[in-house]
Enzyme design. Structure first.
Site, PDB file in Angstrom:
ATOM      1  N   SER A 120       0.821  -1.212   0.000  1.00 50.76           N
ATOM      2  CA  SER A 120       0.000   0.000   0.000  1.00 50.76           C
ATOM      3  C   SER A 120       0.855   1.263   0.000  1.00 50.76           C
ATOM      4  O   SER A 120       0.329   2.375  -0.007  1.00 50.76           O
ATOM      5  CB  SER A 120      -0.929   0.009   1.220  1.00 50.76           C
ATOM      6  OG  SER A 120      -0.180   0.005   2.424  1.00 50.76           O
ATOM      7  N   ASN A 124       9.596  -5.280   0.651  1.00 50.22           N
ATOM      8  CA  ASN A 124       9.477  -3.842   0.404  1.00 50.22           C
ATOM      9  C   ASN A 124       9.002  -3.065   1.632  1.00 50.22           C
ATOM     10  O   ASN A 124       9.244  -1.870   1.734  1.00 50.22           O
ATOM     11  CB  ASN A 124       8.498  -3.617  -0.759  1.00 50.22           C
ATOM     12  CG  ASN A 124       8.180  -2.158  -0.968  1.00 50.22           C
ATOM     13  OD1 ASN A 124       9.028  -1.364  -1.359  1.00 50.22           O
ATOM     14  ND2 ASN A 124       6.941  -1.776  -0.700  1.00 50.22           N
ATOM     15  N   TYR A 134      18.517   3.152  10.530  1.00 50.95           N
ATOM     16  CA  TYR A 134      17.857   2.661   9.322  1.00 50.95           C
ATOM     17  C   TYR A 134      18.911   2.220   8.310  1.00 50.95           C
ATOM     18  O   TYR A 134      18.801   1.142   7.697  1.00 50.95           O
ATOM     19  CB  TYR A 134      16.977   3.769   8.740  1.00 50.95           C
ATOM     20  CG  TYR A 134      16.329   3.423   7.424  1.00 50.95           C
ATOM     21  CD1 TYR A 134      15.278   2.526   7.361  1.00 50.95           C
ATOM     22  CD2 TYR A 134      16.776   4.006   6.241  1.00 50.95           C
ATOM     23  CE1 TYR A 134      14.674   2.208   6.160  1.00 50.95           C
ATOM     24  CE2 TYR A 134      16.179   3.698   5.023  1.00 50.95           C
ATOM     25  CZ  TYR A 134      15.131   2.794   4.992  1.00 50.95           C
ATOM     26  OH  TYR A 134      14.550   2.484   3.789  1.00 50.95           O
TER      27      TYR A 134
END
Length: 251
Positions: free
Chosen positions: A16, A89, A160
Site C-alpha cells: 500500500s 518492500n 535505518y
C-alpha cells in the site's frame, strides 16, 4: 520479452506504500498472482487489489510481528499452493521523523533497536519462511528493497542505514545457499530519493534540487523502480544474483 511470471505467486510486502503499489501493479500486468500486504492502510491495498482483480490477495503484515509473518506465508500457500517471488518492500521508519540535527547517541535504546530489528529481522524472517517452498520447486526470487542511504549515508538515519546495509550482507550470502538448490536468486534493489505519493511532503520544493544532482537531471518515479524489480524477479533473469542494484537515475 516474456518474463515468465504468468501464474507465479508473488508476495509484495508494503504494497500500500508509494513504491509497493506500483510493484503490485507491475507484477499483475505480467500475469502473476499477487499477495499484497499492508500495515496501517488496508483501504489503499484493497483499492490496488480491486484494480488487479481475482489474481490479488490482501493480508495484514507487520515487520516486527513473527506471527503475522507466519500467517502471511500460510495465506499465500493456502491461496495458490506456491510462493515463487518475495519482494521485501515493507519498511519501519520509526516513531519519529529522522532529525539530521540530533546526535545519534541520544536516540533512546528502545527506538533505535526497534528500527534495526524491524527492518532487518522482518526481511530475514520472511525470507526464511518462503525459502523452503522455493527450494522444493527449485525456483524462486528474493528481492530486498533497500535505500541509497545504506551506502551514501544521511545524518539522522544511522540505524535505518545500518539495518539496510546488513540486509545487503544477508542477501549476498543467501544467494550462495539458495543457488545450490536450483534457479533461486537473491538480490537487493537500492532506490534513491524517489517521487512517490507517500513522500511528496519530503521532496517538496527540494525535489528539483536533488534531481539536478543526478546524471539524468531528475528524480525517478515509483514505476521506474518497479520495472527493474520485476525483471530481476522474473524468469528472464537467469544470472543476476547476490548483487546490489542501484536504481537512482545514476546518482
Amino acid at each position: 520479452m516474456d518474463l515468465g511470471l504468468r501464474g507465479r505467486t508473488v508476495i509484495v510486502t508494503g504494497a500500500s506504500g508509494g513504491i509497493g503499489r506500483h510493484l503490485a501493479r507491475a507484477f499483475a500486468a505480467e500475469g502473476a498472482h499477487v499477495v499484497l500486504t499492508y500495515h496501517h492502510t488496508p483501504d489503499v491495498a484493497e483499492l490496488v487489489a480491486k484494480e488487479i482483480g481475482d489474481r490479488a490477495l490482501v493480508t495484514a503484515y507487520a515487520l516486527d510481528d513473527p506471527d503475522s509473518a507466519h500467517a502471511l506465508v500460510d495465506a499465500a500457500l493456502a491461496w495458490t499452493g506456491r510462493i515463487d517471488v518475495l519482494i521485501n518492500n515493507a519498511v519501519h521508519w520509526g516513531a519519529t521523523a529522522p532529525d539530521p540535527d540530533a546526535s545519534f547517541e541520544a536516540v533512546p535504546d528502545e527506538a533505535w533497536l526497534r528500527v534495526v530489528r524491524a527492518n532487518l529481522e522482518g526481511a530475514v524472517r520472511l525470507s526464511r519462511l518462503v525459502a523452503p517452498a522455493m527450494r522444493e520447486r527449485r525456483w524462486g526470487r528474493l528481492i530486498h528493497i533497500s535505500s541509497s542511504i545504506a551506502t551514501d549515508g544521511m545524518a539522522g538515519s544511522e540505524y535505518y542505514a545500518a539495518a539496510k546495509a546488513a540486509l545487503h550482507g544477508f542477501s549476498r550470502s543467501a544467494a550462495f545457499s539458495l543457488g545450490r538448490d536450483g534457479d533461486i536468486l537473491s538480490n537487493v534493489v537500492m532506490p534513491g530519493l524517489t517521487r512517490t505519493d507517500t513522500n511528496a511532503h519530503i521532496i517538496g520544493p527540494e525535489g528539483d534540487h536533488y534531481g539536478s544532482l543526478a546524471p539524468i537531471g531528475r528524480l525517478l518515479d515509483a514505476p521506474e523502480i518497479a520495472t527493474p524489480v520485476v525483471y530481476l524477479a522474473s524468469a528472464a533473469n537467469t544470472g543476476i544474483t547476490g548483487q546490489v542494484i542501484r536504481v537512482t537515475g545514476g546518482s
